[in-house]
Design a protein around this motif. Structure first.
Motif, mmCIF file in Angstrom:
data_model
loop_
_atom_site.group_PDB
_atom_site.id
_atom_site.type_symbol
_atom_site.label_atom_id
_atom_site.label_comp_id
_atom_site.label_asym_id
_atom_site.label_seq_id
_atom_site.Cartn_x
_atom_site.Cartn_y
_atom_site.Cartn_z
ATOM 1 N N ALA A 190 0.836 -1.203 0.000
ATOM 2 C CA ALA A 190 0.000 0.000 0.000
ATOM 3 C C ALA A 190 0.871 1.253 0.000
ATOM 4 C CB ALA A 190 -0.925 -0.005 1.217
ATOM 5 N N LEU A 191 0.334 2.318 -0.609
ATOM 6 C CA LEU A 191 0.967 3.633 -0.598
ATOM 7 C C LEU A 191 0.048 4.588 0.158
ATOM 8 C CD1 LEU A 191 2.192 3.843 -4.305
ATOM 9 C CD2 LEU A 191 3.647 3.612 -2.283
ATOM 10 N N ASP A 192 0.489 5.041 1.330
ATOM 11 C CA ASP A 192 -0.326 5.912 2.170
ATOM 12 C C ASP A 192 0.155 7.351 2.035
ATOM 13 O OD1 ASP A 192 -1.666 3.711 3.001
ATOM 14 O OD2 ASP A 192 -0.708 3.591 4.973
ATOM 15 N N VAL A 193 -0.744 8.244 1.665
ATOM 16 C CA VAL A 193 -0.407 9.669 1.569
ATOM 17 C C VAL A 193 -0.462 10.264 2.970
ATOM 18 C CG1 VAL A 193 -1.062 11.906 0.631
ATOM 19 C CG2 VAL A 193 -1.264 9.848 -0.787
ATOM 20 N N GLN A 194 0.692 10.652 3.489
ATOM 21 C CA GLN A 194 0.737 11.316 4.792
ATOM 22 C C GLN A 194 0.474 12.806 4.661
ATOM 23 O OE1 GLN A 194 4.195 10.673 7.283
ATOM 24 N NE2 GLN A 194 2.962 9.204 8.426
ATOM 25 N N ARG A 195 0.931 13.379 3.554
ATOM 26 C CA ARG A 195 0.709 14.804 3.312
ATOM 27 C C ARG A 195 0.703 15.038 1.808
ATOM 28 N NH1 ARG A 195 4.989 17.662 6.093
ATOM 29 N NH2 ARG A 195 6.255 17.479 4.219
ATOM 30 N N ALA A 196 -0.347 15.682 1.325
ATOM 31 C CA ALA A 196 -0.437 15.977 -0.108
ATOM 32 C C ALA A 196 0.601 17.018 -0.504
ATOM 33 C CB ALA A 196 -1.835 16.472 -0.453
ATOM 34 N N ALA A 197 1.145 16.865 -1.701
ATOM 35 C CA ALA A 197 2.139 17.821 -2.188
ATOM 36 C C ALA A 197 1.465 19.119 -2.608
ATOM 37 C CB ALA A 197 2.902 17.229 -3.371
ATOM 38 N N PRO A 198 2.003 20.268 -2.189
ATOM 39 C CA PRO A 198 1.477 21.535 -2.714
ATOM 40 C C PRO A 198 1.572 21.552 -4.237
ATOM 41 C CG PRO A 198 3.002 21.908 -0.893
ATOM 42 C CD PRO A 198 3.115 20.463 -1.253
ATOM 43 N N GLN A 199 0.552 22.083 -4.877
ATOM 44 C CA GLN A 199 0.506 22.079 -6.336
ATOM 45 C C GLN A 199 0.548 23.507 -6.844
ATOM 46 O OE1 GLN A 199 -2.715 19.816 -7.924
ATOM 47 N NE2 GLN A 199 -2.174 20.201 -10.066
ATOM 48 N N ARG A 200 1.388 23.731 -7.845
ATOM 49 C CA ARG A 200 1.468 25.056 -8.456
ATOM 50 C C ARG A 200 1.597 24.897 -9.966
ATOM 51 N NH1 ARG A 200 6.877 26.470 -9.486
ATOM 52 N NH2 ARG A 200 8.365 24.921 -8.700
ATOM 53 N N ALA A 201 1.125 25.894 -10.671
ATOM 54 C CA ALA A 201 1.213 25.857 -12.133
ATOM 55 C C ALA A 201 2.674 25.988 -12.554
ATOM 56 C CB ALA A 201 0.388 26.990 -12.729
ATOM 57 N N LEU A 202 3.057 25.205 -13.529
ATOM 58 C CA LEU A 202 4.444 25.232 -13.998
ATOM 59 C C LEU A 202 4.477 24.893 -15.474
ATOM 60 C CD1 LEU A 202 7.522 25.379 -13.316
ATOM 61 C CD2 LEU A 202 7.416 22.889 -13.040
ATOM 62 N N LYS A 203 5.052 25.790 -16.278
ATOM 63 C CA LYS A 203 5.282 25.517 -17.699
ATOM 64 C C LYS A 203 6.724 25.058 -17.868
ATOM 65 C CE LYS A 203 1.798 28.291 -20.024
ATOM 66 N NZ LYS A 203 1.521 29.188 -21.168
ATOM 67 N N LEU A 204 6.875 23.963 -18.588
ATOM 68 C CA LEU A 204 8.202 23.396 -18.737
ATOM 69 C C LEU A 204 9.079 24.263 -19.627
ATOM 70 C CD1 LEU A 204 7.464 19.586 -19.204
ATOM 71 C CD2 LEU A 204 8.066 20.822 -17.128
ATOM 72 N N PRO A 205 10.306 24.573 -19.180
ATOM 73 C CA PRO A 205 11.244 25.309 -20.041
ATOM 74 C C PRO A 205 11.611 24.482 -21.270
ATOM 75 C CG PRO A 205 11.972 25.302 -17.744
ATOM 76 C CD PRO A 205 10.851 24.317 -17.845
ATOM 77 N N PHE A 206 12.089 25.184 -22.286
ATOM 78 C CA PHE A 206 12.436 24.518 -23.541
ATOM 79 C C PHE A 206 13.497 23.438 -23.325
ATOM 80 C CE2 PHE A 206 15.002 24.254 -27.460
ATOM 81 C CZ PHE A 206 14.017 23.837 -28.340
ATOM 82 N N GLY A 207 14.468 23.707 -22.433
ATOM 83 C CA GLY A 207 15.523 22.727 -22.181
ATOM 84 C C GLY A 207 14.977 21.425 -21.625
#
Length: 228
Positions: A190-207
């Motif tokens: 089982a995989l138990d989520v202890q704390r959800a990851a903060p989510q933010r908008a992110l556009k991937l750079p060209f590299g």
């Protein structure tokens, strides 16, 4: 007998691979006192050091322990990769991605090497939601990772969400800064989520796009499909 640590094991490995020329420092002295090295002289009177049978046994125990940890690490990496695939994501393992960390004169390029990197399977750039998963199966490796703030910042520059996945028993969410999500990998699978990851908008750079284009995504193993 002196207490031996990682520096002693590293020196022992170096001397095993070398011709045995002595350093004549305190680390070598402690290894000799522990019976892991012996002093010898060749036919010309030159002193060398040799790894004893006890030293060889210690090197073998270290090798077996590290091999077991690598196997456990790769198994958990594979589990997370398959979980992301089942969630409809494109997954890469073992990527090396350059990330710009810091601002102004302190800015520097740092190589980020996430264990699992994934994006949503979509043609809309705004919906990609890149995610980093860093896998830890030993507490020492977790603590060493957290002592490298530039490495963590590099993860956050390439992922809108960043997770630590911890093998059960090596730590929990209290050990990890709040900017990361935390999952515990139980021994029962089982995989138990202890704390959800903060989510933010992110556009991937060209590299990053170019690095992904050159890399091969993880093959999709449809192990949930029934056999016929």
């Amino acid at each position: 007998m002196p207490a031996l640590g990682a520096v002693h094991q590293r020196r022992l490995r170096e001397l095993w691979r070398s011709a045995g020329w002595p350093y004549q420092d305190l680390v070598e002295l402690e290894l000799i006192a522990a019976g892991l090295l012996s002093r010898e002289r060749d036919g010309h009177g030159r002193e060398t050091v040799r790894v004893t049978d006890a030293g060889v046994a210690l090197l073998m125990r270290t090798l077996e322990r590290n091999r077991a940890a690598r196997d456990a690490h790769e198994a958990l990496v594979g589990r997370i990769a398959r979980t992301m695939q089942r969630a409809g994501r494109i997954v890469w393992r073992g990527l090396a991605l350059r990330a710009l960390v810091g601002e102004g004169e302190t800015a520097a390029w740092v190589m980020a090497m996430p264990d699992v990197y994934s994006i949503r399977h979509t043609t809309v750039e705004d919906y990609l939601e890149p995610v980093v998963h860093e896998i830890k199966v030993r507490r020492a490796d977790l603590l060493a990772d957290l002592r490298k703030p530039a490495k963590g910042e590099a993860y956050r520059q390439i992922g809108g969400q960043c997770w630590y996945v911890l093998r059960e028993g090596i730590g929990d969410a209290d050990d990890v800064p709040a900017c990361y999500g935390v999952m515990l990998a139980r021994d029962d699978g089982a995989l138990d989520v202890q704390r959800a990851a903060p989510q933010r908008a992110l556009k991937l750079p060209f590299g990053i796009w170019m690095a992904l284009a050159r890399a091969t995504p993880e093959p999709h193993h449809d192990d949930d499909q029934a056999s016929f």
